[in-house]
Write an enzyme that holds these catalytic residues in place. Structure first.
Site, PDB file in Angstrom:
ATOM      1  N   GLU A  44      28.213  45.776  50.441  1.00 20.17           N
ATOM      2  CA  GLU A  44      29.264  45.019  51.009  1.00 20.17           C
ATOM      3  C   GLU A  44      28.878  43.925  51.918  1.00 20.17           C
ATOM      4  O   GLU A  44      29.575  42.892  51.866  1.00 20.17           O
ATOM      5  CB  GLU A  44      30.132  45.987  51.962  1.00 20.17           C
ATOM      6  CG  GLU A  44      30.878  47.192  51.075  1.00 20.17           C
ATOM      7  CD  GLU A  44      32.003  46.387  50.195  1.00 20.17           C
ATOM      8  OE1 GLU A  44      32.713  45.463  50.809  1.00 20.17           O
ATOM      9  OE2 GLU A  44      32.628  46.996  49.327  1.00 20.17           O
ATOM     10  N   TYR A 127      37.112  44.821  57.900  1.00 20.16           N
ATOM     11  CA  TYR A 127      37.112  45.192  56.512  1.00 20.16           C
ATOM     12  C   TYR A 127      36.176  46.002  55.992  1.00 20.16           C
ATOM     13  O   TYR A 127      36.257  46.810  54.967  1.00 20.16           O
ATOM     14  CB  TYR A 127      36.961  43.781  55.749  1.00 20.16           C
ATOM     15  CG  TYR A 127      36.531  43.720  54.582  1.00 20.16           C
ATOM     16  CD1 TYR A 127      37.523  44.053  53.361  1.00 20.16           C
ATOM     17  CD2 TYR A 127      35.268  43.776  53.988  1.00 20.16           C
ATOM     18  CE1 TYR A 127      37.339  44.291  52.183  1.00 20.16           C
ATOM     19  CE2 TYR A 127      34.911  43.965  52.684  1.00 20.16           C
ATOM     20  CZ  TYR A 127      35.819  44.288  51.435  1.00 20.16           C
ATOM     21  OH  TYR A 127      35.395  44.466  50.489  1.00 20.16           O
ATOM     22  N   ASP A 145      40.123  42.753  50.619  1.00 21.24           N
ATOM     23  CA  ASP A 145      39.369  41.532  50.558  1.00 21.24           C
ATOM     24  C   ASP A 145      40.159  40.440  49.909  1.00 21.24           C
ATOM     25  O   ASP A 145      41.435  40.562  49.851  1.00 21.24           O
ATOM     26  CB  ASP A 145      38.157  41.950  49.612  1.00 21.24           C
ATOM     27  CG  ASP A 145      38.367  41.723  48.073  1.00 21.24           C
ATOM     28  OD1 ASP A 145      39.741  42.052  47.986  1.00 21.24           O
ATOM     29  OD2 ASP A 145      37.743  41.494  47.448  1.00 21.24           O
ATOM     30  N   CYS A 198      44.634  38.010  38.450  1.00 20.23           N
ATOM     31  CA  CYS A 198      45.445  37.315  39.350  1.00 20.23           C
ATOM     32  C   CYS A 198      44.651  36.304  40.153  1.00 20.23           C
ATOM     33  O   CYS A 198      44.469  36.627  41.356  1.00 20.23           O
ATOM     34  CB  CYS A 198      46.144  38.359  40.251  1.00 20.23           C
ATOM     35  SG  CYS A 198      47.581  37.815  41.307  1.00 20.23           S
ATOM     36  N   CYS A 205      49.415  35.693  34.252  1.00 19.67           N
ATOM     37  CA  CYS A 205      50.500  36.745  34.235  1.00 19.67           C
ATOM     38  C   CYS A 205      50.918  37.693  33.016  1.00 19.67           C
ATOM     39  O   CYS A 205      51.271  38.784  33.049  1.00 19.67           O
ATOM     40  CB  CYS A 205      51.627  35.829  34.786  1.00 19.67           C
ATOM     41  SG  CYS A 205      51.481  35.256  36.624  1.00 19.67           S
ATOM     42  N   CYS A 208      48.808  40.815  33.259  1.00 18.27           N
ATOM     43  CA  CYS A 208      48.999  41.635  34.448  1.00 18.27           C
ATOM     44  C   CYS A 208      49.812  42.769  34.408  1.00 18.27           C
ATOM     45  O   CYS A 208      51.028  42.735  34.143  1.00 18.27           O
ATOM     46  CB  CYS A 208      49.393  40.834  35.556  1.00 18.27           C
ATOM     47  SG  CYS A 208      49.415  41.419  37.350  1.00 18.27           S
ATOM     48  N   CYS A 214      56.562  41.817  39.812  1.00 21.83           N
ATOM     49  CA  CYS A 214      56.007  40.854  40.525  1.00 21.83           C
ATOM     50  C   CYS A 214      56.780  39.867  41.450  1.00 21.83           C
ATOM     51  O   CYS A 214      57.804  39.133  40.747  1.00 21.83           O
ATOM     52  CB  CYS A 214      54.776  39.948  40.225  1.00 21.83           C
ATOM     53  SG  CYS A 214      53.976  38.831  41.035  1.00 21.83           S
TER      54      CYS A 214
END
Length: 297
Positions: A44, A127, A145, A198, A205, A208, A214
């Site tokens: 991370e 986070y 994130d 995305c 799209c 997706c 959406c």
């Protein structure tokens, strides 16, 4: 841009996302093969503002050299800074070492999961704390994130960018999507969807799994609002560039101020003392004599 308040069918969205992730997810990333809090924390910190492909060799080499909190806590700061070469933002290396020392010295080597103790670790903000809880312990928390924030903003709130919506509704929307079980894979799936499909520019799209529901797509995929931006400053003109050059030179060994000035572009040389003082205050360099500098011992 005003975000829509429509609430998607969360169970259906999670089912479609999980099916997509099973086939398309980046399951081979090494930090996804472990639940060790140390290894996940290393990943991370390295991944902050750094691309996955760039991190991979550093991550493997780091864990080979310092495989545990105890090993990293005992490392010399100069060795840690030297090993970080090429990842940028050198303070992250020292923060990671400081976190390891805190785990060893304050918590007897056991990783602290109590929220206040977790957030008290150097370099661990909201986070990173959420990522550790989700990726190590599978706790039902949202990990926001940049990629996940973009997916949630578009899918739930109907805006093109998370920069155009307040933090509170974004967090609430992300939290509402988290399943009571399986939060680890859910967050990883959203992360991969944002990284691979995305995307910020030219989202796919058609590929997706969330496209049918959406909100952004239903609104006609409006572009981000135009905003006045300051002209971009060349990286070579920034203090960050100059400071990075100085640390990088000292990775090869001590140097005097004349040598250090010589590696800087002429426009930066009058600020050499300022740069060295700031780096010294951050623990990244140390003065070892009159006009001589090195990485910290």
């Amino acid at each position: 841009m005003t975000a829509t308040s429509a609430t998607p069918d969360a169970p259906a969205a999670r089912e479609a996302l999980a099916a997509w992730y099973a086939v398309n997810g980046r399951h081979g990333l090494p930090w996804r093969q472990t639940r060790d809090p140390y290894a996940v924390l290393v990943s991370e910190v390295m991944l902050q503002q750094t691309q996955v492909e760039r991190v991979l060799p550093y991550y493997r080499a780091w864990l080979e050299r310092w495989p545990t909190f105890d090993a990293l806590a005992a490392a010399a700061p100069a060795d840690v800074i030297t090993a970080w070469r090429g990842l940028g933002y050198n303070r992250r290396a020292l923060a990671l070492r400081a976190a390891a020392r805190a785990v060893v010295e304050r918590h007897g080597g056991s990783f602290p999961w109590e929220p206040q103790e977790l957030l008290a670790l150097p370099g661990v903000g909201p986070y990173t704390a959420a990522a550790l809880r989700a990726f190590v312990r599978d706790e039902p928390v949202a990990v926001l994130d940049t990629n996940i924030a973009r997916v949630v903003t578009r899918f739930v709130l109907g805006a093109p960018s998370h920069r155009e919506v307040p933090a509170a509704p974004l967090h609430a929307a992300a939290a509402a999507l988290v399943p009571p079980a399986g939060a680890r894979d859910h967050n990883l799936a959203l992360m991969d969807l944002g990284a691979l499909v995305c995307t910020a520019r030219n989202p796919d799209c058609g590929g997706c799994p969330l496209a049918p529901a959406c909100a952004w797509r239903a609104a006609g995929c409006p572009p981000p609002e135009a905003s006045a931006r300051r002209p971009a400053v060349r990286f070579e003109a920034t203090a960050r560039f100059a400071r990075g050059r100085l640390v990088d030179r000292l990775r090869s060994g001590p140097a005097d101020e004349a040598e250090l000035a010589a590696i800087l572009p002429e426009s930066h040389r009058p600020r050499l003392a300022e740069y060295l003082a700031a780096l010294e205050a951050e623990g990244l360099v140390a003065q070892i004599g009159a006009g001589a500098w090195a990485l910290p011992a």
